[in-house]
Design an enzyme around this catalytic site. Structure first.
Site, mmCIF file in Angstrom:
data_model
loop_
_atom_site.group_PDB
_atom_site.id
_atom_site.type_symbol
_atom_site.label_atom_id
_atom_site.label_comp_id
_atom_site.label_asym_id
_atom_site.label_seq_id
_atom_site.Cartn_x
_atom_site.Cartn_y
_atom_site.Cartn_z
ATOM 1 N N CYS A 47 0.744 -1.012 0.023
ATOM 2 C CA CYS A 47 -0.065 -0.094 -0.066
ATOM 3 C C CYS A 47 1.097 1.167 -0.105
ATOM 4 O O CYS A 47 1.421 1.453 -0.990
ATOM 5 C CB CYS A 47 -1.022 -0.049 1.375
ATOM 6 S SG CYS A 47 -2.450 0.861 0.764
ATOM 7 N N HIS A 104 -3.325 -4.954 1.542
ATOM 8 C CA HIS A 104 -2.589 -5.284 2.816
ATOM 9 C C HIS A 104 -2.503 -6.921 2.993
ATOM 10 O O HIS A 104 -3.421 -7.301 4.151
ATOM 11 C CB HIS A 104 -3.442 -4.465 4.032
ATOM 12 C CG HIS A 104 -3.363 -3.067 4.024
ATOM 13 N ND1 HIS A 104 -2.485 -2.508 4.911
ATOM 14 C CD2 HIS A 104 -4.101 -2.158 3.295
ATOM 15 C CE1 HIS A 104 -2.579 -1.181 4.585
ATOM 16 N NE2 HIS A 104 -3.430 -1.117 3.748
ATOM 17 N N GLU A 160 -0.673 -8.226 5.229
ATOM 18 C CA GLU A 160 -0.722 -8.410 6.816
ATOM 19 C C GLU A 160 -2.007 -8.472 7.577
ATOM 20 O O GLU A 160 -1.900 -8.731 8.519
ATOM 21 C CB GLU A 160 0.414 -7.211 7.271
ATOM 22 C CG GLU A 160 -0.208 -5.909 7.801
ATOM 23 C CD GLU A 160 -0.841 -5.059 6.197
ATOM 24 O OE1 GLU A 160 -0.479 -5.447 5.164
ATOM 25 O OE2 GLU A 160 -0.960 -3.825 6.608
HETATM 26 N N1 GLN Z 1 -3.538 6.517 0.700
HETATM 27 C C1 GLN Z 1 -2.372 6.229 1.155
HETATM 28 C C2 GLN Z 1 -1.194 7.037 0.762
HETATM 29 O O1 GLN Z 1 -1.331 7.683 -0.191
HETATM 30 C C3 GLN Z 1 -2.116 4.633 1.463
HETATM 31 C C4 GLN Z 1 -3.204 3.833 2.116
HETATM 32 C C5 GLN Z 1 -2.417 2.657 2.928
HETATM 33 O O2 GLN Z 1 -1.449 2.508 3.095
HETATM 34 N N2 GLN Z 1 -3.642 2.128 3.468
HETATM 35 O O3 GLN Z 1 -0.280 6.798 1.367
#
Ligand code: GLN
Length: 190
Positions: A78, A171, A173
């Site tokens: 992410c 995610h 995790e």
């Molecule tokens: N939207 C977040 C960002 O731009 C990422 C979201 C996340 O890691 N759950 O960093």
């Protein structure tokens, strides 16, 4: 073998727990000296703009860039995937990234109305689908030629690999099992 988890911000504890469950020796990385002890690094989800700032203020950015350029195995999820990409759309102008994956990502690319969703994901690296949780996820909008797609959702690559770098826009995790973390540890060991 010691596996670092970047622990400046975000969902680092859940990664540390998954890795420990698999028997890895986990080190939380907050300062440049912590990097010396690790053979690989997981970069968690959270907020990539904040992480970028904290990487600079902790003076971790430059030594980490050197390790990544030297070929250290990395796994970004992410926000961590955003930090590993070459191009960031809808980022902050001063936001930096390591360019380990030749991809462009659009931050929050799945739109506000569906900020979070969960799905069962078929992958090329698991026999059965993995449960994937997307939280304000980045959308991969361009893929370089050396980037291998291990899973897609809604027509977009969501799990990618390039040599010993692994990236997920979701995610892993938060999944009930640890198959994606196992895949990463196997790549570190090989
Ligand atoms: N939207 C977040 C960002 O731009 C990422 C979201 C996340 O890691 N759950 O960093």
């Amino acid at each position: 073998m010691k596996i670092g988890v970047l622990a400046l911000q975000g969902a680092f504890r859940a990664h540390a727990d998954k890795l420990s469950e698999l028997g890895a020796d986990v080190v939380e990385v907050r300062r440049p000296s912590h990097l010396d002890a690790v053979d690989a690094l997981v970069m968690p989800g959270g907020e990539s703009t904040t992480m970028s700032m904290l990487l600079e203020s902790s003076e971790l950015f430059d030594p980490l860039a050197v390790r990544i350029d030297d070929g250290m195995a990395v796994f970004g999820t992410c926000a961590g995937l955003i930090l590993l990409s070459t191009e960031i759309e809808d980022g902050r102008p001063d936001q930096r990234s390591f360019g380990r994956f030749d991809i462009a990502v659009q931050r929050n690319g799945y739109g506000r109305q569906i900020e979070s969703f969960e799905t069962e994901l078929e992958t090329t690296v698991t026999d059965d689908p993995v449960h994937a949780v997307f939280i304000r996820a980045p959308r991969i909008v361009r893929l370089g030629t050396d980037v291998e797609v291990l899973a897609e959702s809604r027509g977009d690559a969501v799990l990618v690999r390039s040599g010993n770098a692994l990236g997920a826009s979701f995610h892993p995790e938060l999944a009930t099992d640890a198959r994606i973390h196992r895949l990463f540890l196997d790549s570190v060991a090989s």
